[in-house]
Enzyme design. Structure first.
Site, PDB file in Angstrom:
ATOM      1  N   LYS A  77       0.818  -1.213   0.000  1.00 16.58           N
ATOM      2  CA  LYS A  77       0.000   0.000   0.000  1.00 16.58           C
ATOM      3  C   LYS A  77       0.850   1.259   0.000  1.00 16.58           C
ATOM      4  O   LYS A  77       0.338   2.367  -0.096  1.00 16.58           O
ATOM      5  CB  LYS A  77      -0.943  -0.005   1.200  1.00 16.58           C
ATOM      6  CG  LYS A  77      -1.976  -1.133   1.129  1.00 16.58           C
ATOM      7  CD  LYS A  77      -2.909  -1.124   2.323  1.00 16.58           C
ATOM      8  CE  LYS A  77      -3.921  -2.259   2.230  1.00 16.58           C
ATOM      9  NZ  LYS A  77      -4.831  -2.291   3.411  1.00 16.58           N
ATOM     10  N   ASN A  98      -3.078 -15.393  -6.568  1.00 17.01           N
ATOM     11  CA  ASN A  98      -4.385 -16.014  -6.364  1.00 17.01           C
ATOM     12  C   ASN A  98      -5.269 -15.169  -5.461  1.00 17.01           C
ATOM     13  O   ASN A  98      -6.008 -15.678  -4.621  1.00 17.01           O
ATOM     14  CB  ASN A  98      -4.248 -17.446  -5.825  1.00 17.01           C
ATOM     15  CG  ASN A  98      -3.721 -17.530  -4.408  1.00 17.01           C
ATOM     16  OD1 ASN A  98      -2.946 -16.683  -3.973  1.00 17.01           O
ATOM     17  ND2 ASN A  98      -4.137 -18.551  -3.669  1.00 17.01           N
ATOM     18  N   ARG A 106      -6.348  -3.040  -8.568  1.00 15.98           N
ATOM     19  CA  ARG A 106      -6.452  -1.850  -7.721  1.00 15.98           C
ATOM     20  C   ARG A 106      -5.101  -1.438  -7.150  1.00 15.98           C
ATOM     21  O   ARG A 106      -4.886  -0.268  -6.827  1.00 15.98           O
ATOM     22  CB  ARG A 106      -7.460  -2.103  -6.595  1.00 15.98           C
ATOM     23  CG  ARG A 106      -8.900  -2.235  -7.106  1.00 15.98           C
ATOM     24  CD  ARG A 106      -9.904  -2.184  -5.964  1.00 15.98           C
ATOM     25  NE  ARG A 106      -9.847  -3.357  -5.108  1.00 15.98           N
ATOM     26  CZ  ARG A 106     -10.530  -4.474  -5.330  1.00 15.98           C
ATOM     27  NH1 ARG A 106     -11.302  -4.591  -6.412  1.00 15.98           N
ATOM     28  NH2 ARG A 106     -10.444  -5.488  -4.493  1.00 15.98           N
ATOM     29  N   ASP A 171      -7.950 -27.772  -4.149  1.00 15.97           N
ATOM     30  CA  ASP A 171      -6.869 -26.797  -4.033  1.00 15.97           C
ATOM     31  C   ASP A 171      -5.561 -27.385  -4.547  1.00 15.97           C
ATOM     32  O   ASP A 171      -4.826 -26.738  -5.306  1.00 15.97           O
ATOM     33  CB  ASP A 171      -6.682 -26.376  -2.571  1.00 15.97           C
ATOM     34  CG  ASP A 171      -7.334 -25.044  -2.257  1.00 15.97           C
ATOM     35  OD1 ASP A 171      -7.140 -24.100  -3.036  1.00 15.97           O
ATOM     36  OD2 ASP A 171      -8.025 -24.953  -1.240  1.00 15.97           O
TER      37      ASP A 171
END
Length: 401
Positions: A77, A98, A106, A171
């Site tokens: 961030k 993933n 974003r 998975d």
């Protein structure tokens, strides 16, 4: 060294949970340099380990899927953190992620943004239900996809009703499929210099896992009624006695077997009388007689006669039994690692190369344990590294770890 590979691939992993980390672990085992970018406090699998399965303060979940990787902890961030991530990606052959669709877009690390800084990148994404479509935004997790794909219904399907598979098989299969796709794209890149967008999903993996069963189902007459079966029948499309049976002191499974051979092995007139019936059409009838024949017998007796007659069977083992299985240990299935003075059992890479499994070269026990090493490779001096760590842009594991 036997078992050692070096596929010459540099991978940046933005993965958590199981599907993505499992994929990257396969690649790391084969010699890829996998750099795991994770949050300052670590990826999800460092903070949760079902069954209270921790080795000192390290999650067994993390140990299961991060072998042979390096870890750098970055605050994505922050602009400085993103700059370091972009630099790592610029020098990579592959990016694997993933996160839910749209998350990396974003952050400025979506496919189109990454292609601008590395046009030949192999950008591999693993999602729950795909990146687009009416269900793309729904949660994607192993159990949910077991249910949606029909696997739970088909696994049960008998008198006891639907049954969940006892491990995160989707998975794991999804991770192996994604690794396969990346390797295919890498071969293309070596030949042409072109990158590739590789996309996998748990939903597609769950369906692929059932390719035989589904193809047969859609070809079968009266298919909806075929799923229903007695409790001993292990599959909707196999002849009896294919399935699970209780002995006096154990459980066994019987695979595909000749009816006459089974009758002789168990010296059963009841089974001899049923040897010529259609064991699919009357599978419940045959399986019930087989169950009654086996119920009073001990495993040692059954094992002896089945081995003599070449019957396909196996005892149902527990995880405790498996750990001592002589064949598993001969194959080198299990490995051990020291975690702060305590031994942890790992499951090794499933393939052998030149007669051996790939070695355990390293294990990133804590997030950011390799941050300084990786920053040095990027050309950052000690002063700049200390500054980034001090500002919590980069995380570095404690020196005594």
């Amino acid at each position: 060294m036997a078992g050692s590979l070096n596929i010459g691939m540099k991978v940046v992993s933005l993965c958590h949970y199981l599907q993505g980390p499992a994929c990257c672990q396969y690649l790391a085992d084969m010699g890829a340099d996998v750099i795991k970018i994770e949050p300052l406090k670590g990826a999800f699998e460092r903070h949760w380990s079902g069954g209270n399965s921790w080795v000192t303060d390290v999650s067994a979940f993390s140990l299961a899927v991060n072998r042979n990787k390096r870890s750098i902890a970055i605050d994505l961030k922050s602009e400085e953190g993103l700059a370091i991530a972009r630099e790592l990606i610029t020098g990579a052959d592959v990016l694997v992620e993933n996160y839910r669709p749209g998350v990396l877009d974003r952050l400025g690390l979506g496919y189109e943004a990454v292609r601008k800084i590395n046009p030949s990148i192999i950008y591999a994404s693993a999602s729950g239900l795909g990146a687009t479509g009416p269900a793309a935004s729904r949660p994607g997790q192993d159990l949910l996809m077991q249910a949606r794909s029909g696997l739970v219904a088909a696994t049960g399907g008998g008198e006891e009703g639907p049954s969940v598979v006892g491990a995160a098989v989707i998975d794991q299969h999804g991770g192996s499929l994604l690794a396969m796709g990346i390797l295919g794209a890498y071969v293309r890149r070596l030949q042409t210099g072109e990158g590739t967008r590789v996309e996998s999903s748990l939903f597609a993996a769950a369906i692929d896992l059932q390719v035989e069963a589904l193809t047969k189902y859609y070809a079968a007459p009266d298919r909806a009624s075929r799923i229903k079966r007695g409790r001993n029948c292990g599959s909707w499309y196999h002849d009896a006695p294919y399935g699970l049976y209780k002995l006096a002191d154990a459980h066994i499974v019987l695979s595909m077997n000749d009816a006459g051979k089974l009758a002789e092995a168990l010296d059963s007139d009841e089974l001899r009388a049923l040897s010529s019936i259609d064991r699919y059409a009357e599978r419940d009838r045959y399986a019930a007689v087989m169950a009654a024949t086996l119920a009073p017998r001990a495993f040692a007796e059954v094992e002896a006669v089945f081995n003599v007659h070449g019957v396909w069977f196996e005892r149902v083992q527990s995880y405790e039994d498996l750990r001592d299985d002589p064949q598993a240990n001969h194959m080198g299935v299990f490995g051990e690692i020291d975690v702060n003075g305590r031994a942890a059992t790992l499951i090794n890479h499933p393939l052998r190369y030149d007669g051996a499994t790939p070695p355990l070269r390293r294990m990133p026990l804590y997030p950011g344990i390799d941050s300084r090493e990786i920053m040095t490779e990027l050309g950052l001096n000690a002063e700049r590294q200390a500054e980034l760590i001090g500002k919590s842009v980069i995380g570095q594991a404690e020196p005594d770890r």
